[in-house]
Design a protein around this motif. Structure first.
Motif: not given
Length: 274
Positions: A87-91, A202-204
Motif C-alpha cells: 500500500l502507498l499513498d500518492d504523496d 507526508e504529514f505537516s
C-alpha cells in the motif's frame, strides 16, 4: 529462484506532482518484481506517468465519480495480480531498499509494516524539499493497538489472500480504515513490525491531509470503537497525542535510511523543457 510479484496500490486525487515523485522512488527500488496500480479517483489526468516512467509496469484505473480513497484502494485490490500487496499513498515516498526489505521480512508472516519518518516539506519550483522530519517508531501489542494506533499503512506489505478471508477495506471507516484493517488482520494472521524507517510519510501541521480534520474524524472513530469494542477514544490533535506519557513510553529505536535528498521526478524536467 522466481521472485514473488508485488502489486503496489496507489489511490490518487489531484496530486500529480507528488505522484510523479513517488514514481521516481519506485524506479529506484532494488526489488524489481512489481506492478503498479494507480486508481485515479475522478481527479486530474495522470496518464503522463506511464510515458515518463515507461520502464515501470503501470496500470491506471479511472474511477468515473469521486468516491474517496478507501473505495479507490478496493478498486486496486480487485485488479491486483501479485502474491503480495504493498500500500502507498500518492504523496508518500519509499527508499530504494524498502520493497526488498519488506519481501524479505514477510517470510514466515502474513503482514509486515515498517517504521516511518514523518516529513514536512516546502515546495521549491515544484519539488518537495524537507524542512522537518522525525521518526515514527513505536512498540506495539494487541492491547496498546486498541488504544492508539501506531500503524502507518503506507509501505505495508501483506499477502493478497488475506482479502479473500476478511474482505475489502471498510469504506464506512474513512479516516480509520487502516486501524480497522489492522485490527481485523491481527485477529487472524501473523504480523511483524520492521524497525527500519523506509517510508517517508507526508504529514505537516498545516495543509490538507485528511486525517487532520478533527470534526469529520469523530463519527468514524465512534464507528470504529463500536465495531471493535474499543470504548471511548479521544480525537485529540495527532501531534499532541504523541507527547502524552503513555504514547512516549511506546517509542522504540529504528534505523534511519533516507539521506534527506528530495526525489526530483521526470515530470519536473518535463515541465522545464516545455
Amino acid at each position: 529462484m522466481t521472485k514473488s510479484l508485488v502489486t503496489v496500490i496507489i489511490p490518487t486525487y489531484n496530486r500529480l506532482e507528488e505522484l510523479t515523485e513517488l514514481m521516481e522512488s519506485l524506479t529506484r527500488q532494488t526489488y524489481k518484481q512489481f506492478e503498479i496500480i494507480i486508481v485515479n479517483d475522478a481527479g486530474e489526468d495522470v496518464s503522463i506517468v506511464q510515458d515518463l516512467y515507461s520502464e515501470l509496469t503501470i496500470m491506471i484505473v479511472q474511477v468515473p465519480e469521486n468516491q474517496g480513497h478507501v473505495h479507490a484502494r478496493n478498486v486496486g485490490i480487485n485488479h491486483a495480480k501479485g502474491e503480495f500487496i504493498l500500500l502507498l499513498d500518492d504523496d508518500d515516498l519509499i527508499v530504494s531498499s524498502h520493497l526488498e526489505t519488506m519481501v524479505r521480512e514477510i517470510d514466515g508472516y502474513d503482514f509486515v509494516f515498517s517504521d516511518v519518518e514523518i516529513v514536512d516539506y516546502e515546495k521549491k519550483n515544484g519539488v518537495r524539499t524537507p524542512i522537518n522530519r522525525f521518526p515514527f517508531a513505536y512498540n506495539w501489542d494487541r492491547k496498546s493497538m486498541r488504544i492508539f494506533s501506531t500503524f502507518v499503512p503506507s509501505g505495508t506489505l501483506y499477502r493478497r489472500e488475506i482479502h479473500s478471508v476478511i474482505g475489502e477495506f471498510d469504506v464506512n471507516m474513512k479516516h480509520y480504515w487502516d486501524w480497522d484493517f489492522f485490527l481485523r488482520v491481527e485477529a487472524q494472521y501473523k504480523i511483524k513490525k520492521v524497525p527500519i524507517a523506509g517510508v517517508l510519510y507526508e504529514f505537516s501541521q498545516a495543509g490538507n491531509n485528511a486525517s487532520k480534520n478533527q470534526e469529520s474524524m469523530r463519527i468514524h472513530l465512534d464507528r470504529l470503537s463500536l465495531k471493535h469494542g474499543l470504548g471511548n477514544l479521544p480525537t485529540k490533535n495527532f501531534f499532541l497525542l504523541l507527547k502524552e506519557p503513555a504514547i512516549k513510553e511506546r517509542q522504540s529505536e529504528t534505523k534511519i535510511v533516507w539521506d534527506g535528498q528530495p526525489f526530483i521526478s521526470r515530470f519536473f524536467n518535463h515541465r522545464k523543457i516545455k
